[in-house]
Design a protein around this motif. Structure first.
Motif, mmCIF file in Angstrom:
data_model
loop_
_atom_site.group_PDB
_atom_site.id
_atom_site.type_symbol
_atom_site.label_atom_id
_atom_site.label_comp_id
_atom_site.label_asym_id
_atom_site.label_seq_id
_atom_site.Cartn_x
_atom_site.Cartn_y
_atom_site.Cartn_z
ATOM 1 N N PHE A 143 4.105 -26.690 14.217
ATOM 2 C CA PHE A 143 5.006 -26.460 13.090
ATOM 3 C C PHE A 143 5.999 -25.329 13.312
ATOM 4 N N LEU A 144 5.746 -24.474 14.293
ATOM 5 C CA LEU A 144 6.511 -23.235 14.405
ATOM 6 C C LEU A 144 8.013 -23.465 14.514
ATOM 7 N N GLY A 145 8.416 -24.396 15.357
ATOM 8 C CA GLY A 145 9.842 -24.653 15.536
ATOM 9 C C GLY A 145 10.518 -25.072 14.249
ATOM 10 N N ASP A 201 13.263 -23.089 11.998
ATOM 11 C CA ASP A 201 14.575 -23.717 11.805
ATOM 12 C C ASP A 201 14.826 -24.144 10.370
ATOM 13 N N GLY A 202 13.812 -24.037 9.512
ATOM 14 C CA GLY A 202 13.996 -24.392 8.110
ATOM 15 C C GLY A 202 13.683 -25.821 7.756
ATOM 16 N N THR A 227 4.805 -28.202 4.081
ATOM 17 C CA THR A 227 5.446 -29.245 3.300
ATOM 18 C C THR A 227 6.935 -29.225 3.615
ATOM 19 N N GLY A 228 7.674 -30.180 3.070
ATOM 20 C CA GLY A 228 9.115 -30.208 3.302
ATOM 21 C C GLY A 228 9.839 -29.163 2.456
ATOM 22 N N GLN A 229 11.046 -28.816 2.865
ATOM 23 C CA GLN A 229 11.802 -27.786 2.145
ATOM 24 C C GLN A 229 12.179 -28.222 0.726
#
Length: 331
Positions: free
Chosen positions: A217-219, A223-224, A138-140
């Protein structure tokens, strides 16, 4: 020339010919092995930047070195893989066109909708290539920090929970549908042609969540830009070992396998199918392929055609049961 001398001469000629035949037989065997006379088209059913594209390009680099011809990735997106699969079936069965097929193409989509080919006759499995961890992100800025938060939000009829998918029959779509069915919630699918544009919308908050392939998704996780919530796979990846596994954390039937394998057109000669199986297994052992797979959270598979056929049969039966039980249809 007398009869006895003539018989001796003929005998010596026969022995010499036999010896030459034995000496040349390895060369004859190699000459008979099917080869590649031009570039190979490596069809990919999903957009550039996604897991399928990543696997395809890693393999294409290695295979080009092995077979002496360029293996060129062609992205043919649409229909959850139907467009690329149909392109394969229209190609000459001579080994110069191959397809990286997702689990969905071979086991799910044909059970959810009519497709313009016979999946059992027109697509010939060669070798399974990679298993991919399914992961919920999900988003931060999202309030979802545990999978239970998502379940609670999906049950709240005062709001709409959106889930990015990459086409009918994809593991991403089945993840959304199965999670909602098992938790009693409602989740609205937002379809995309590939993982990259979906990730952008999740990171900016335009879409709530995605169950998808970990390499994509890893990158953003590092990177947050995205928050990793939990695994939909049967186990955790060593790259992010501390996330909970949903099936071990209260929802035992939520296990989403995901894999990609290579297929060729129907009527491809057995010898060419065997050649491709050998080349693919050889590629999987290359140090550079092993390194790139490990770095991207991919599990190498490989093996025989029979191994691949058994995996297809198992997942076709499992997903067929889930599709019928939950009355899942292509949207």
């Amino acid at each position: 020339m007398n009869r006895t001398h003539r018989r001796g001469l003929l005998g010596r000629i026969a022995v010499a010919a036999l010896a030459a035949g034995i000496a040349l037989s390895p060369l004859a065997g190699r000459a008979a092995e099917p080869g590649f006379s031009r570039d190979v088209r490596f069809l990919n059913a999903f957009a550039a930047g996604g897991t399928s594209d990543l696997i395809g390009r890693i393999l294409a680099d290695q295979l080009s070195k092995q077979i002496g011809q360029q293996v060129v990735v062609e992205n043919r997106t649409g229909g959850g893989g139907v467009v690329a699969a149909q392109e394969l079936t229209r190609s000459a069965p001579d080994g110069h066109t191959i397809l990286l097929a997702s689990m969905g193409i071979l086991t799910i989509t044909p059970q959810m909708q009519a497709v313009p080919y016979d999946v059992e006759k027109d697509l010939v499995p060669v070798a399974n290539i990679a298993s991919v961890y399914n992961i919920l992100v999900t988003g931060q800025r999202s309030p979802i920090r545990r999978w239970q938060d998502l379940a609670d939000m999906a049950k709240d009829r005062s709001r709409t929970v959106t889930c990015a998918t990459v086409g009918a029959g994809s593991s991403q779509q089945l993840s959304c549908i199965l999670f909602a069915a098992l938790t009693g919630g409602q989740i609205t699918q937002i379809p995309y042609r590939g993982g990259a544009p979906a990730i952008l919308d999740i990171s900016t908050g335009r879409v709530d969540i995605m169950f998808g392939n970990m390499p994509e998704f890893l990158g953003q996780i590092r990177d947050g830009g995205l928050r990793a919530v939990a695994y939909g796979a049967s186990e955790a990846s060593p790259l992010i070992p501390d996330l909970p596994v949903i099936s071990r954390d209260g929802l035992p039937n939520f296990v989403i396998p995901s894999w990609f394998g290579v297929v060729v057109p129907g009527r491809t000669p057995d010898a060419m199918v065997a050649r491709w199986n050998a080349e693919l297994n050889r590629a999987m052992e290359a140090p550079e392929v092993q390194r790139r797979f490990t770095e991207n959270g991919l599990q190498r598979l490989g093996g025989t055609r029979e191994d691949f056929l058994r995996q297809i049969a198992v997942d076709r039966q499992r997903w067929g049961g889930i599709i019928r039980e939950h009355n899942i249809r292509a949207e």
